[in-house]
Design an enzyme around this catalytic site. Structure first.
Site, PDB file in Angstrom:
ATOM      1  N   ASP A 333       0.851  -1.175   0.000  1.00 37.00           N
ATOM      2  CA  ASP A 333       0.000   0.000   0.000  1.00 37.00           C
ATOM      3  C   ASP A 333       0.895   1.237   0.000  1.00 37.00           C
ATOM      4  O   ASP A 333       2.089   1.145   0.304  1.00 37.00           O
ATOM      5  CB  ASP A 333      -0.882  -0.030   1.259  1.00 37.00           C
ATOM      6  CG  ASP A 333      -1.922   1.061   1.276  1.00 37.00           C
ATOM      7  OD1 ASP A 333      -2.308   1.521   0.194  1.00 37.00           O
ATOM      8  OD2 ASP A 333      -2.333   1.458   2.373  1.00 37.00           O
ATOM      9  N   ASP A 645      -2.711  -0.983   5.840  1.00 32.63           N
ATOM     10  CA  ASP A 645      -3.079  -0.472   7.160  1.00 32.63           C
ATOM     11  C   ASP A 645      -4.570  -0.211   7.312  1.00 32.63           C
ATOM     12  O   ASP A 645      -5.044   0.023   8.406  1.00 32.63           O
ATOM     13  CB  ASP A 645      -2.311   0.817   7.472  1.00 32.63           C
ATOM     14  CG  ASP A 645      -2.587   1.919   6.456  1.00 32.63           C
ATOM     15  OD1 ASP A 645      -3.297   1.654   5.467  1.00 32.63           O
ATOM     16  OD2 ASP A 645      -2.089   3.041   6.646  1.00 32.63           O
ATOM     17  N   ASP A 649      -7.605  -3.053   3.022  1.00 28.53           N
ATOM     18  CA  ASP A 649      -6.504  -3.975   2.756  1.00 28.53           C
ATOM     19  C   ASP A 649      -6.755  -5.374   3.321  1.00 28.53           C
ATOM     20  O   ASP A 649      -6.020  -6.313   2.994  1.00 28.53           O
ATOM     21  CB  ASP A 649      -5.203  -3.432   3.369  1.00 28.53           C
ATOM     22  CG  ASP A 649      -4.796  -2.104   2.776  1.00 28.53           C
ATOM     23  OD1 ASP A 649      -4.806  -1.991   1.546  1.00 28.53           O
ATOM     24  OD2 ASP A 649      -4.486  -1.179   3.543  1.00 28.53           O
TER      25      ASP A 649
END
Length: 915
Positions: A333, A645, A649
């Site tokens: 990410d 986070d 996700d």
């Protein structure tokens, strides 16, 4: 129902409610119909069933069979310690089942973490009265009140929004705050709810402003709930090490059962009788079953996880320790993983120059800006301090912190770092708030007896309102070239993925005008441009370079804007910076492009690139997009680690071979779903963890070699007993003493060997590489094991003959001479294993090169091994339990000479291999 395109009256009609809200009776009725606004667990197998499943996997079944055979042998021939062996094997099964169950149970707590993300209370209008209720009681049609700092409890359609901005990053991954408004939108907005500005979603946060909204989805029907369902239904599959352990146990089981059956037939054919041959076969099978392998692997992984914890990587699933070592792709990410997850002013443009903004200084072309050249900076800083709605709060040690819209907070922090403008702000006389149509904000202040307006907003909106520009502290006419220069710098900063704001001011000479944008926002003076960005962590570029050196690909998958994603990718080295090229063509793939791709096209896109070509950057990705990319990579044979986070996700974290969450900025959902948590939110920590993971796999190979080597001297005594008229040189309980006793600590010490220096310049091991490959088997069984067997059998016969025994003479199980002779065999195996632990520290490097003292745990393991052997040989309890007898001291000298011979023979082999 296309709720985004409805007007306010139609929204109430569609949801069968009114501005006064639902009545209590209607709310109770809907609650009974739709269920509570909570993320109830998806139905799973009962806890007892999941616990019992841990007793039925292949290795557990193999150990069950071994235990059953031990109990059967004890029933046929009592007093030989076979019952002790059976109970010990059952203990191994139970310990491993408990451990596996606890790990699985932890992994299923993601839904509980999702619940904790939702707020504790919600304000609603019911029956015309404002009430505070539990979020679980919210139903479709409730009129919800939203205030700054609150977390949204359900998906809702706005009917009133005053300067309302929300943080959707936990759902979408996009770092920029989103302005919300109540106006209806075109039908196209309904295709992707996240783009509709009149909707708010459960689990997101109100950054500023306030509003009213009508709830249209609760519980698992919310976008939040859909991700929760997706995360809990993804099957991550077995880790690479679990696959390898399954393969190892299959091979060992087939070998043990095949050998046992073969020698049962041999025993019957030479006239030993059915039950004697059966006992003989049980001994062969038990000698080959590595009872201590799984506990040793488990403990080695636990030690690896402790080392990782010291390096700021917290491992939740022990198998993930080794999985990191064979990782080939990291899908990362952007927000909060590669970047700091907070906006920061990074560039200023004023007086015709671009300044880099440091924490306590300003740079121009890498040089400090002298104080006499900072007059324009002071004007700009004062303007953003005044035209700012961030709220100051006292932090630890009295430091001033700010809350509110991330952009406002970043500007406020700039004023704190560069001057005292924030503390000396003049009183505010009025405000024209930020508006989605005007795209700017204006505040009015009384300064030195005059009214001054400060304006900040989008450059394409603010600059046309300006007629002058401040240069060197003086206002000059904004002529065509100067205007073009400011616009050009604005475009340059935007292309570099900065969020660009133009800042301007105006002295109002003729008293206070009507508080109207057309009267105030005109004839402005440009003070400069401000470029803001969520900056990468400082350590990330080096970490990406180390990944590339180690043969690990890094692919960015983010919900953020394509230009922002590409700019960060260039800053950290994921994408080469080539000025003048099209920044999005071929380099960035957005969600709509991914939807249009077939499976083969996506495989081609994700295939390893030739040297010098970068992997694509994925932007505007929804949770299902990220999950699809991870699934395809795994199907292609890649070992995939995923970082994240946010709630968005969670599905990909669950699907990956190893999910990695951020410890500080990560949501509880991500932490509970992940296998590993970065305690310092530092991408660079992943590289350290990969190094530890590779070391763990190398160390597992070392102690597997060590453990399997001792199987040969445990088997050969039974072969001799089956084929020749000799006493059994080693009893089954004594085999247990080696497998679950003396071998454990030295094997664990091998598991703590430090990583080889060149470990991170080698490519990841192929997924096709077997833990139990032919070279390892030949070295363990065909070389080291044969030497140990020769030493053990030689010591057995030499001791018997020294005590007057002659070939063919029978010995009873209770005969002291027989007990001493089997003890010599046991001692020979253990002493040979002392030399073997040094031999197994490397497949190629000499022990004299590695050094005998570079791993102190090996020395402690040897000391414990020899101490346990002394207890077995020289204590009454050891003699009673394992059927051993005390040995004369002189026997240890030839045993030590034999062990030294094994070490020297291994040194010769290593030299030959090296040549």
């Amino acid at each position: 129902m296309n709720i985004v395109s409805l007007g306010e009256a139609d929204v109430f009609k569609a949801l069968e409610t009114s501005p006064a809200g639902l009545s209590e009776e209607e709310a109770r009725s809907r609650l009974a119909r739709d269920g509570p606004n909570s993320l109830e667990e998806i139905k799973r197998a009962p806890l007892l069933g999941r616990f019992l499943r841990q007793f039925t996997h292949f290795l557990a079944l193999l150990l069950w069979v071994a235990a059953a055979l031990a109990f059967l042998a004890d029933a046929l021939h009592p007093g030989q310690g076979m019952a002790t062996l059976g109970w010990a094997i059952l203990g191994v099964i139970l310990i491993n089942a408990l451990f596996s169950f606890v790990q699985e149970y932890k992994a299923e707590r993601a839904v509980h973490a999702l619940r904790r993300l939702l707020p504790d209370t919600a304000w609603v209008v019911r029956g015309g009265q404002t009430r505070q209720i539990s979020p679980g009681l919210l139903v479709s049609g409730d009129v919800l009140l939203l205030e700054e700092g609150e977390r949204v409890p359900a998906d809702a359609r706005l009917i009133e929004a005053v300067h309302l901005r929300v943080d959707n990053s936990s759902l979408t991954g996009e770092s920029a705050a989103k302005l919300r408004r109540a106006a209806q939108e075109p039908d196209e907005a309904a295709k992707d709810f996240f783009t509709a500005s009149n909707l708010v979603f459960a689990g997101t946060t109100v950054l500023s402003g306030h509003g009213r909204a009508v709830v249209y989805a609760t519980g698992l029907r919310t976008e939040f709930g859909k991700i929760a369902r997706l995360a809990t239904t993804v099957d991550p599959g077995l880790s690479p090490l679990q696959h390898e352990i399954v393969k190892v146990t299959h091979v060992v089981a087939l070998f043990a059962v095949g050998l046992g059956l073969l020698f049962f037939l041999i025993g019957v054919s030479v006239g030993r009788g059915f039950w004697a041959s059966f006992l003989f076969a049980v001994g062969i099978i038990v000698a080959n079953v590595p009872e201590g392998l799984l506990p040793t692997v488990t403990l080695a992984l636990a030690m690896g996880s402790q080392r990782m914890a010291r390096r700021k990587a917290l491992i939740k699933q022990l198998m993930s320790v080794e999985t990191l070592g064979c990782t080939t792709v990291i899908c990362t990410d952007k927000t909060g993983t590669l970047t700091e997850n907070r906006m920061r002013v990074d560039r200023l443009y004023l007086d015709g120059r671009v300044l880099d903004v440091g924490r306590s200084h300003l740079l121009e072309n890498g040089r400090l800006v002298p104080m006499e050249n900072q007059r324009g900076v002071e004007s700009l800083v004062r303007a953003v301090a005044c035209c700012n709605n961030a709220k100051p709060v006292r932090g630890q040690a009295g430091h001033l912190l700010f809350t509110g819209d991330p952009t406002e907070v970043a500007l406020a922090e700039l004023t704190q770092r560069h001057g005292t403008a924030w503390r000396s702000r003049p009183p505010r006389m009025g405000e024209l708030p930020f508006d989605a149509d005007r795209k700017c904000m204006t505040t009015l202040h009384w300064i030195e007896g005059k009214l001054v307006a400060f304006v900040k907003g989008a450059p394409e909106v603010v600059l046309p309102l300006c007629s002058r520009i401040e240069v060197g502290g003086e206002a000059r006419p904004l002529a065509g070239p100067e205007r073009d220069a400011v616009l050009a710098h604005s475009r340059t900063l935007a292309e570099q993925a900065y969020r660009v704001l133009a800042v301007a001011s105006r002295r109002i000479e003729s008293g206070l005008p009507a508080l109207d944008s057309s009267a105030v926002e005109r004839d402005l003076t440009v003070l400069g441009l401000v470029g803001l960005m969520d900056p990468p962590h400082r350590e990330v570029p080096e970490a990406v370079a180390r990944c590339r050196q180690a043969g690990v690909r890094v692919i960015m998958i983010t919900g953020d804007h394509p230009l922002t994603a590409l700019a960060v990718a260039k800053q950290i080295g994921l994408v080469p910076a080539h000025p003048g090229t099209d920044q999005t063509s071929g380099s960035v793939i957005v969600g709509t492009q991914l939807d249009a791709m077939g499976e083969e096209d996506l495989r081609f896109l994700l295939a390893p690139r030739p040297s010098g070509r970068a992997d694509p950057v994925f932007a505007r990705m929804a949770p299902q997009h990220k999950l699809r990319v991870v699934s395809v990579l795994k199907a292609m044979g890649e070992v995939v680690a995923v970082t994240g986070d946010g709630v968005n996700d969670a599905p990909a974290l669950q699907k990956a071979d190893i999910g990695i969450a951020m410890g500080r900025a990560g949501t509880d959902v991500a932490k509970e779903t992940a296998d590993m948590i970065l305690l310092d939110d530092n991408f660079a920590t992943i590289v350290n963890a990969i190094e530890e993971g590779r070391a763990v796999y190398a160390n597992i190979r070392k102690f597997v070699t060590y453990v399997l080597s001792s199987n040969v001297p445990e088997i050969v005594p039974y072969l001799g007993y089956g084929l020749f008229p000799i006493p059994l040189p080693l009893t089954v309980p004594q085999i247990l003493a080696v497998d679950l006793g003396t071998d454990i600590l030295p094997a664990l010490a091998l598991g703590a060997d430090p990583p080889d220096p060149d470990l991170m310049v080698q490519p990841p091991r192929p997924r096709t590489e077997r833990l139990l490959n032919l070279p390892l088997l030949l070295r363990a069984y065909g070389f080291l094991g044969l030497i140990e067997a020769a030493l053990a059998m030689g010591a057995f016969f030499w001791f018997l003959e020294a005590q007057g025994w002659t070939w063919g003479m029978p010995l009873e199980w209770t005969d002291p001479l027989y007990q001493q002779a089997t003890t010599v065999t046991l001692a020979a195996i253990v002493v040979a294993q002392v030399a073997n632990v040094f031999a197994c520290r490397s497949e190629r490097a000499s022990v004299f090169t590695l050094g005998f003292f570079t791993n102190p745990l090996v020395l402690w393991g040897i000391a414990a091994e020899l101490g346990l052997l002394a207890l077995i040989v020289y204590t009454p309890a050891g003699n009673l339990i394992l059927g051993t007898g005390a040995l004369p001291w002189w026997i240890w000298v030839p045993l030590g000479v034999g062990a030294t011979g094994l070490l020297l023979a291994e040194e010769v082999r290593k030299r030959m291999v090296a040549r």
